[in-house]
Write a protein that holds these residues in place. Structure first.
Motif, short mmCIF file in Angstrom:
data_model
loop_
_atom_site.label_atom_id
_atom_site.label_comp_id
_atom_site.label_asym_id
_atom_site.label_seq_id
_atom_site.Cartn_x
_atom_site.Cartn_y
_atom_site.Cartn_z
N VAL A 87 0.72 -1.04 -0.06
CA VAL A 87 0.06 0.07 -0.07
C VAL A 87 0.80 1.14 0.10
O VAL A 87 1.72 1.30 0.66
N ALA A 88 0.58 2.11 -0.81
CA ALA A 88 1.27 3.65 -0.79
C ALA A 88 0.21 4.44 -0.40
O ALA A 88 -1.02 4.53 -0.70
N CYS A 89 0.66 5.53 0.52
CA CYS A 89 -0.46 6.52 1.01
C CYS A 89 0.03 7.75 0.57
O CYS A 89 1.35 8.08 0.92
N ILE A 90 -0.81 8.66 0.00
CA ILE A 90 -0.42 9.97 -0.38
C ILE A 90 -1.33 10.98 0.61
O ILE A 90 -2.56 10.76 0.34
N TYR A 91 -0.88 11.54 1.24
CA TYR A 91 -1.66 12.44 2.38
C TYR A 91 -1.23 13.81 2.35
O TYR A 91 -0.45 14.30 1.82
N THR A 92 -2.64 14.59 2.88
CA THR A 92 -2.26 16.11 3.00
C THR A 92 -1.58 16.14 4.30
O THR A 92 -1.78 15.64 4.97
N ALA A 93 -0.58 17.14 4.22
CA ALA A 93 -0.01 17.49 5.42
C ALA A 93 -0.51 18.58 6.43
O ALA A 93 -0.31 19.56 6.80
N ASP A 94 -1.90 17.98 6.83
CA ASP A 94 -2.78 18.62 7.77
C ASP A 94 -3.38 17.54 8.97
O ASP A 94 -2.87 16.20 8.73
N ALA A 95 -4.02 17.87 9.94
CA ALA A 95 -4.44 16.97 10.98
C ALA A 95 -5.23 15.76 10.18
O ALA A 95 -5.00 14.65 10.50
N GLY A 96 -6.20 16.23 9.24
CA GLY A 96 -7.02 15.19 8.54
C GLY A 96 -6.17 14.09 7.97
O GLY A 96 -6.26 12.85 7.92
N GLY A 97 -5.23 14.69 6.94
CA GLY A 97 -4.42 13.70 6.09
C GLY A 97 -3.62 13.03 6.97
O GLY A 97 -3.20 11.67 6.61
N ALA A 140 5.08 3.02 0.85
CA ALA A 140 5.49 4.65 0.52
C ALA A 140 4.51 5.55 1.27
O ALA A 140 3.32 5.24 1.06
N SER A 141 5.00 6.58 1.75
CA SER A 141 4.00 7.70 2.34
C SER A 141 4.59 9.28 1.98
O SER A 141 5.70 9.47 2.49
N GLU A 142 3.77 9.65 1.22
CA GLU A 142 4.22 11.10 0.82
C GLU A 142 3.06 11.95 1.14
O GLU A 142 2.00 11.78 0.94
N SER A 143 3.52 13.21 1.27
CA SER A 143 2.68 14.31 1.67
C SER A 143 2.49 15.38 0.77
O SER A 143 3.61 15.29 -0.17
N PHE A 144 1.59 16.00 0.65
CA PHE A 144 1.30 17.32 -0.19
C PHE A 144 0.48 18.42 0.65
O PHE A 144 -0.09 18.02 1.68
N GLN A 145 0.48 19.47 0.13
CA GLN A 145 -0.28 20.73 0.89
C GLN A 145 -1.58 20.68 0.33
O GLN A 145 -1.93 20.39 -0.95
N GLN A 146 -2.66 20.85 1.07
CA GLN A 146 -4.10 20.93 0.69
C GLN A 146 -4.13 22.01 -0.36
O GLN A 146 -3.73 23.21 -0.50
N GLY A 147 -4.64 21.51 -1.48
CA GLY A 147 -4.82 22.58 -2.45
C GLY A 147 -3.69 22.54 -3.63
O GLY A 147 -3.64 23.24 -4.85
N ASP A 148 -2.67 21.81 -3.23
CA ASP A 148 -1.28 21.53 -4.39
C ASP A 148 -2.10 21.12 -5.79
O ASP A 148 -2.87 20.05 -5.82
#
Lengths: 400, 304
Positions: A165-175, A195-203
């Protein structure tokens, strides 16, 4: 500063205030009446969710008044996806001696707001599965985080034979909540988060993160985010020719996004959990909530020009109904009596299923089974799997 | 190797988008000295407006023309009613007014088009194309090509008589008037072009990213960072936009995606701190020369 500058700043504040003061008390104050203060994100990144919640709230209040015969006074404010605003609104509601507070929705708003309602012993229903534990005044109509965004997707992935499983999450409390939940659930189902990668809300461009995910060769990509962030994930995957199936985060599941996602569905498909509100016509017979969900959806579609509700709208509808039922049973609307009465509510069937609260359990929804849908190229959802909740390991206990 | 190529291509494409947005900031800064906070709103207007018209059966080209013209008309109204009245006030007044306008526009976009995200159909449909082992959407090639054309046009315009008039108005409005230039008109035209450019950017970016009324701020911020990094000139902003895109992509690819935005903001801080120290040294030199002869001091940024 010039007068014009002050006027312009003032005008924008007025425009904001118009959005913010979306509702005023619908009747004069009365000590014995039930007064519900609600806050939804009518502006900001969560506005699509908040707008649907407000529409559901209006419908649910009218329905609850018809069902219980009691008059509900209501007030709706715009929490603007801002923790500060949520705290300010909560203070106002507590000063105004509301019977109960509905909302806020994002975890980062619920956390500071419910501390105030706890201190005032006023029941607050956050519309989020994310708080780890409840408190004497915090109620949740959702399943616990670890179950909803951890165990349910993990159980489905295990059934499909997807191990990596790969997880791509928003860098906030929810993600981060999603990412944490799947990381904790994965070992219990024999899965590995590769894999676990983050991004900013709205990227808008996630190809750098997805390139790294592609290199990790996952079997499935879990979009650990809410709202339209899913579209950026799907577009990035299409660009990188990634055929892997995607499991969409719980808060991305609605018809608007299904319509937007339709042209970017990966070869492996997009899946998500679903409530009876999302697919009322496909709910297996006998499942709790099916009949009420159908009624609610019909009323919502009629009142909103054909627009269909999502699960979050269902949470709001059930919250209002639970408060009204408890107020009717308690015979009065003061916060403490209401909270104690809600704790005694067990067996109530709402639009999402059957509820059973107790002093030790403030998470009411007693899921008997979880539906998984596949997103279709027509911008809709097709029921593809019903997971038995009994197979799901016990959720982490709430503090009650 | 293919991964590196993908990171580089991703960086160049993101950079082209940032460069496109930074041009609106640079242009408004040149003609008015103000910060164009409504840039993101214009981008969103481009997406939501074009989507609304095409969903009603309009062909794409007339829809784009109407939306781009609308962005210009909205800016003209804002300029006549508000902006030109604060043009001679302090920079803080102008900045606050622009911020207020941006917030108000976001609310109005939400009221007018609804809060839901929307996207546009790509100008060139088809599967992704491969280049040096990396893959990219056809629309992204359109973005890069359009950015190159627009930047060239703006740089050439900046060197024309109009460009010189624009610079003269920004640096010394009274002097410009004395030689027959109308500063208010030049300023208004600059603002309208910037707004139209913002809306056009939205039309270009709409097929690769779904946008809602609240989506403009982050995009706008990236445009601001690129323009500030590039010293508010067209070429500088373009190069800075590309540099920003590449830095973000390589940071996300080789260090950590958590640090992507931290690095771009840190870059901005470093450049601003560096510029401050250079400016202080310059002021020191000018003060010394002032003692000997009355040298004029330009307070406006250098232009291309």
């Amino acid at each position: 500063m010039s007068r014009i500058a002050l006027l312009a700043v003032g005008a924008s504040v007025v425009v904001g205030a118009v959005g913010c003061s979306a509702g005023q008390p619908s009747a004069q104050k009365d000590e014995n009446s039930v007064y519900i203060g609600a806050m939804f994100d009518l502006t900001g990144p969560f506005a699509p969710v908040g707008t649907a919640e407000r529409q559901a709230f209006t419908l649910a209040v009218a329905q609850a008044e018809r069902d219980t015969g009691i008059r509900l006074r209501t007030r709706v404010e715009d929490s603007r996806t801002s923790p500060d605003t949520a705290v300010k609104i909560t203070r106002e509601y507590l000063r105004d001696k509301v019977s109960a507070i509905v909302g806020p929705t994002p975890t980062q708003l619920c956390d500071p707001a419910h501390r105030l309602s706890d201190a005032a012993r006023t029941p607050m229903f956050c519309i989020t599965p994310f708080p780890e534990s409840t408190t004497p005044s915090l109620f949740l109509v959702d399943a616990p985080r670890v179950t909803l965004v951890g165990d349910v997707p993990a159980q489905f992935m295990q059934k499909r034979g997807w191990r990596r499983v790969a997880c791509i999450y928003t860098a906030d409390a929810g993600g981060k909540g999603y990412a944490d939940a799947i990381s904790r659930a994965a070992p219990r189902y024999g899965l590995e988060v590769v894999a676990s990668e983050s991004f900013q809300q709205g990227d808008t461009d996630l190809t750098a993160q997805l390139t790294k995910i592609r290199a990790a060769k996952p079997d499935v990509v879990y979009s650990c985010s809410s709202g339209a962030n899913l579209i950026a994930v799907l577009k990035g995957m299409a660009q990188l020719r990634m055929p892997q199936p995607v499991f969409a985060g719980h808060a991305s599941v609605n018809y608007d996004l299904a319509h937007l996602a339709a042209s970017n569905l990966p070869e492996g498909g997009v899946y998500s959990d679903a409530s009876p509100v999302l697919i009322p016509d496909q709910v297996p017979s006998g499942m709790a909530g099916a009949a009420k969900a159908k009624q609610f959806v019909d009323a919502y579609v009629k009142a909103n020009g054909g627009k269909r509700p999502d699960t979050v709208a269902g949470y709001v509808a059930d919250t209002v109904a639970l408060i009204a039922q408890a107020a009717k049973a308690a015979g009065k609307g003061d916060p403490k009596s209401l909270a104690r009465r809600i704790e005694k509510t067990c067996g109530y069937e709402g639009v999402l299923g059957r509820y059973c609260f107790s002093p030790d359990n403030h998470r009411g929804l007693a899921s008997e089974s979880n539906m998984i849908v596949r997103w279709t190229p027509a911008g809709s959802f097709r029921l593809t799997e019903v997971l038995s909740a009994r197979q799901t390991p016990a959720p982490s206990p709430s503090a009650g | 190797m293919a991964e590196t190529a993908q990171f580089l291509i991703t960086g160049v494409i993101a950079g082209a988008a940032y460069a496109l947005l930074s041009l609106t900031w640079a242009l408004v800064r040149k003609v008015s000295g103000q910060l164009f906070f409504v840039s993101g709103c214009m981008v969103v207007l481009g997406v939501l407006g074009t989507n609304a018209l095409t969903e009603r059966g309009w062909p794409m080209a007339p829809a784009v023309v109407v939306v781009v013209a609308s962005a210009g008309a909205v800016t003209l109204a804002a300029d006549v009613l508000i902006l030109r009245r604060v043009a001679r006030q302090t920079e803080l007044s102008g900045t606050l007014v622009m911020l207020a306008l941006a917030f108000a526009m976001e609310e109005l976009l939400s009221l007018g088009f609804g809060p839901e995200p929307r996207q546009l159909a790509p100008a060139v449909a088809g599967p992704p194309v491969s280049f040096l082992g990396a893959s990219l959407q056809r629309q992204q090639l359109v973005i890069v090509a359009a950015t190159a054309v627009l930047i060239t046009a703006l740089v050439l315009a900046g060197r024309s008589r109009w460009g010189k008039a624009m610079r003269a108005c920004a640096e010394n409005p009274t002097g410009a008037m004395l030689v027959g230039i109308h500063p208010t008109a030049v300023r208004t035209i600059g603002l309208i072009i910037a707004a139209a450019l913002g809306a056009l950017s939205g039309v270009l970016l709409g097929p690769v990213a779904a946008m809602a009324p609240a989506s403009g701020f982050l995009l706008s911020l990236k445009g601001f960072i690129a323009a500030a990094l590039g010293g508010w000139g067209f070429l500088g902003a373009t190069v800075a936009g590309l540099f920003l895109g590449l830095t973000e992509s390589l940071t996300a690819g080789y260090i950590s995606s958590d640090l992507k935005d931290v690095v771009s903001l840190a870059l901005l801080l470093l450049v601003l701190l560096g510029k401050d120290s250079i400016r202080l040294r310059r002021v020191g030199r000018v003060r010394i020369s002032d003692d000997r002869r009355e040298a004029p001091v330009s307070t406006h940024p250098a232009t291309d």
